[in-house]
Design an enzyme around this catalytic site. Structure first.
Site, PDB file in Angstrom:
ATOM      1  N   SER A 155       0.872  -1.186   0.000  1.00 31.75           N
ATOM      2  CA  SER A 155       0.000   0.000   0.000  1.00 31.75           C
ATOM      3  C   SER A 155       0.902   1.226   0.000  1.00 31.75           C
ATOM      4  O   SER A 155       2.077   1.132   0.403  1.00 31.75           O
ATOM      5  CB  SER A 155      -0.857  -0.003   1.260  1.00 31.75           C
ATOM      6  OG  SER A 155      -1.440   1.270   1.482  1.00 31.75           O
ATOM      7  N   TYR A 168      -1.138  -1.062  10.433  1.00 33.11           N
ATOM      8  CA  TYR A 168      -1.290  -1.299   8.986  1.00 33.11           C
ATOM      9  C   TYR A 168      -0.046  -0.797   8.238  1.00 33.11           C
ATOM     10  O   TYR A 168       0.523  -1.515   7.399  1.00 33.11           O
ATOM     11  CB  TYR A 168      -2.557  -0.584   8.497  1.00 33.11           C
ATOM     12  CG  TYR A 168      -2.930  -0.848   7.053  1.00 33.11           C
ATOM     13  CD1 TYR A 168      -3.621  -1.998   6.682  1.00 33.11           C
ATOM     14  CD2 TYR A 168      -2.604   0.063   6.046  1.00 33.11           C
ATOM     15  CE1 TYR A 168      -3.976  -2.237   5.376  1.00 33.11           C
ATOM     16  CE2 TYR A 168      -2.960  -0.164   4.725  1.00 33.11           C
ATOM     17  CZ  TYR A 168      -3.651  -1.315   4.394  1.00 33.11           C
ATOM     18  OH  TYR A 168      -3.999  -1.546   3.078  1.00 33.11           O
TER      19      TYR A 168
HETATM   20  N1  LIG Z   1      -8.825  -0.819  -0.632  1.00 30.45           N
HETATM   21  C1  LIG Z   1      -7.803  -0.011  -0.490  1.00 30.45           C
HETATM   22  O1  LIG Z   1      -7.952   1.217  -0.393  1.00 30.45           O
HETATM   23  C2  LIG Z   1      -6.401  -0.567  -0.478  1.00 30.45           C
HETATM   24  C3  LIG Z   1      -5.330   0.293  -0.759  1.00 30.45           C
HETATM   25  C4  LIG Z   1      -4.030  -0.208  -0.776  1.00 30.45           C
HETATM   26  C5  LIG Z   1      -3.816  -1.554  -0.516  1.00 30.45           C
HETATM   27  N2  LIG Z   1      -4.875  -2.372  -0.227  1.00 30.45           N
HETATM   28  C6  LIG Z   1      -4.602  -3.788   0.009  1.00 30.45           C
HETATM   29  O2  LIG Z   1      -5.187  -4.533  -1.026  1.00 30.45           O
HETATM   30  C7  LIG Z   1      -5.405  -5.886  -0.603  1.00 30.45           C
HETATM   31  C8  LIG Z   1      -6.793  -6.346  -1.020  1.00 30.45           C
HETATM   32  O3  LIG Z   1      -7.794  -5.629  -0.295  1.00 30.45           O
HETATM   33  P1  LIG Z   1      -9.165  -5.105  -0.955  1.00 30.45           P
HETATM   34  O4  LIG Z   1      -9.011  -3.651  -1.153  1.00 30.45           O
HETATM   35  O5  LIG Z   1      -9.509  -5.950  -2.122  1.00 30.45           O
HETATM   36  O6  LIG Z   1     -10.183  -5.317   0.286  1.00 30.45           O
HETATM   37  P2  LIG Z   1     -11.267  -6.470   0.564  1.00 30.45           P
HETATM   38  O7  LIG Z   1     -11.543  -6.364   2.025  1.00 30.45           O
HETATM   39  O8  LIG Z   1     -12.391  -6.350  -0.376  1.00 30.45           O
HETATM   40  O9  LIG Z   1     -10.492  -7.815   0.226  1.00 30.45           O
HETATM   41  C9  LIG Z   1      -9.660  -8.491   1.118  1.00 30.45           C
HETATM   42  C10 LIG Z   1      -9.958  -9.984   1.008  1.00 30.45           C
HETATM   43  O10 LIG Z   1      -9.051 -10.698   1.872  1.00 30.45           O
HETATM   44  C11 LIG Z   1      -9.802 -11.667   2.606  1.00 30.45           C
HETATM   45  N3  LIG Z   1      -9.084 -11.949   3.854  1.00 30.45           N
HETATM   46  C12 LIG Z   1      -8.970 -11.155   4.940  1.00 30.45           C
HETATM   47  N4  LIG Z   1      -8.248 -11.748   5.889  1.00 30.45           N
HETATM   48  C13 LIG Z   1      -7.895 -12.966   5.400  1.00 30.45           C
HETATM   49  C14 LIG Z   1      -7.132 -14.051   5.919  1.00 30.45           C
HETATM   50  N5  LIG Z   1      -6.609 -14.020   7.160  1.00 30.45           N
HETATM   51  N6  LIG Z   1      -6.949 -15.138   5.135  1.00 30.45           N
HETATM   52  C15 LIG Z   1      -7.473 -15.187   3.891  1.00 30.45           C
HETATM   53  N7  LIG Z   1      -8.208 -14.202   3.356  1.00 30.45           N
HETATM   54  C16 LIG Z   1      -8.408 -13.095   4.106  1.00 30.45           C
HETATM   55  C17 LIG Z   1     -11.166 -11.024   2.810  1.00 30.45           C
HETATM   56  O11 LIG Z   1     -12.193 -11.963   3.098  1.00 30.45           O
HETATM   57  C18 LIG Z   1     -11.378 -10.322   1.471  1.00 30.45           C
HETATM   58  O12 LIG Z   1     -11.990 -11.175   0.522  1.00 30.45           O
HETATM   59  C19 LIG Z   1      -5.151  -5.881   0.901  1.00 30.45           C
HETATM   60  O13 LIG Z   1      -3.866  -6.403   1.161  1.00 30.45           O
HETATM   61  C20 LIG Z   1      -5.192  -4.404   1.251  1.00 30.45           C
HETATM   62  O14 LIG Z   1      -4.449  -4.111   2.424  1.00 30.45           O
HETATM   63  C21 LIG Z   1      -6.163  -1.907  -0.212  1.00 30.45           C
END
Ligand SMILES: NC(=O)c1ccc[n+]([C@@H]2O[C@H](COP(=O)([O-])OP(=O)(O)OC[C@H]3O[C@@H](n4cnc5c(N)ncnc54)[C@H](O)[C@@H]3O)[C@@H](O)[C@H]2O)c1
Length: 277
Positions: A155, A168
């Site tokens: 991120s 985080y």
């Molecule tokens: N959304 C944002 O603004 C953003 C920005 C930068 C980085 N990210 C990163 O992107 C990645 C994906 O997140 P997203 O935005 O798609 O959010 P999201 O919450 O929609 O997806 C995350 C997925 O991971 C699964 N998950 C959570 N904990 C888990 C575990 N212990 N084991 C297996 N699966 C697990 C959840 O059920 C979900 O399906 C993450 O690593 C997040 O930190 C997100």
């Protein structure tokens, strides 16, 4: 020719959001998919995790793209879950070429107010979970002998102070050290390892009702419009957030042979957020 034809991709957090988007994109470009997701809530996280229905939708979309998929319920906090998903995927497909270490969670609190559970759940999922993912996949990738690409979702929080998200930020910054070291360690096997650093992305992590309240603390019942204002300030390009597909573009490139000499890099996809400061 499709860009990842015949490759097999293992994706954590694949049931929805960015993980689903990566699965569909890679499938459309010729890859078979091994999808894993926890599919159950985490007590210290205010928004809901993906459901079985979400995973079924990912599976249906991959099949619609004409590719095969192995889907498993599993938690990246448990090595045996990852090992089992990899075992089942290898049983079906024989090899793994691409890994999206994407599963992640977020929660909020001042650095001196976070609960121990909040701290541990975020570090154990976002950082330790990626190490466990690499541990689960690397031996078979080395054994197969055809190289590969491990794509870690970090991120922009890795590079910035986050007053209400120190755990985080720490987890996402830790991934850079892990990536640099794994990239060197796996280079002799032609396995590339890189991190992606998105700015805000339109997923449940930021757009769930609980997240809206967190990001817009001064608004009574915040809407996406309020969130748009809060997030637009962060970026220098005139967008509030990325769509998951925008991150999948970078995943596809790193997964493909177009990036065959790209390893050990931390790639922002951030609409200029880091440069803006
Ligand atoms: N959304 C944002 O603004 C953003 C920005 C930068 C980085 N990210 C990163 O992107 C990645 C994906 O997140 P997203 O935005 O798609 O959010 P999201 O919450 O929609 O997806 C995350 C997925 O991971 C699964 N998950 C959570 N904990 C888990 C575990 N212990 N084991 C297996 N699966 C697990 C959840 O059920 C979900 O399906 C993450 O690593 C997040 O930190 C997100």
């Amino acid at each position: 020719v499709r860009r990842v034809e015949g490759k097999v991709a293992f994706i954590t957090g694949a049931a929805r959001g960015q993980g689903r988007s990566h699965a569909v994109r890679l499938a459309n470009e010729g890859a078979d998919i091994i999808a894993m997701d926890r599919l159950a809530n985490v007590d210290s996280v205010a928004y809901s995790m993906a459901t079985m229905e979400d995973m079924e939708e990912t599976v249906a979309l991959v099949r619609k793209a004409g590719r095969r998929v192995v889907a498993r319920t599993g938690d990246v906090r448990r090595q045996e879950d990852l090992d089992e998903a990899v075992r089942e995927g290898l049983g079906e497909f024989g090899h793994i070429d691409v890994v999206c270490a994407n599963a992640g969670i977020s929660s909020f609190g001042a650095v001196y107010e976070l609960s121990e559970d909040q701290w541990i759940d975020v570090i154990d999922t976002n950082l330790n979970g990626v190490w466990r993912t690499i541990k689960a996949v690397a031996p078979s990738m080395i054994g197969y002998g055809k190289g590969g690409s491990i794509i870690i979702t970090s991120s922009i929080a890795a590079f910035k102070g986050s007053p209400n998200s120190s755990h985080y930020a720490a987890s996402k910054a830790g991934l850079i050290g892990l990536m640099h070291s794994a990239a060197n360690g796996l280079a002799p096997h032609n396995i590339r390892v890189n991190t992606l650093h998105p700015t805000g992305v339109a997923t449940e992590m930021i757009q769930s009702p609980a997240s809206l309240k967190r990001f817009c603390p001064n608004v009574e019942s915040p809407s996406l419009t309020d969130l748009r204002g809060a997030f637009s300030n962060a970026n220098s390009l005139d967008i509030p957030w990325l769509e998951p597909e925008d991150v999948s573009d970078a995943v596809l490139w790193l997964a493909s042979d177009e990036a065959k000499y790209v390893t050990g890099i931390a790639l922002p996809i951030d609409a200029g957020a880091l440069n803006k400061g």
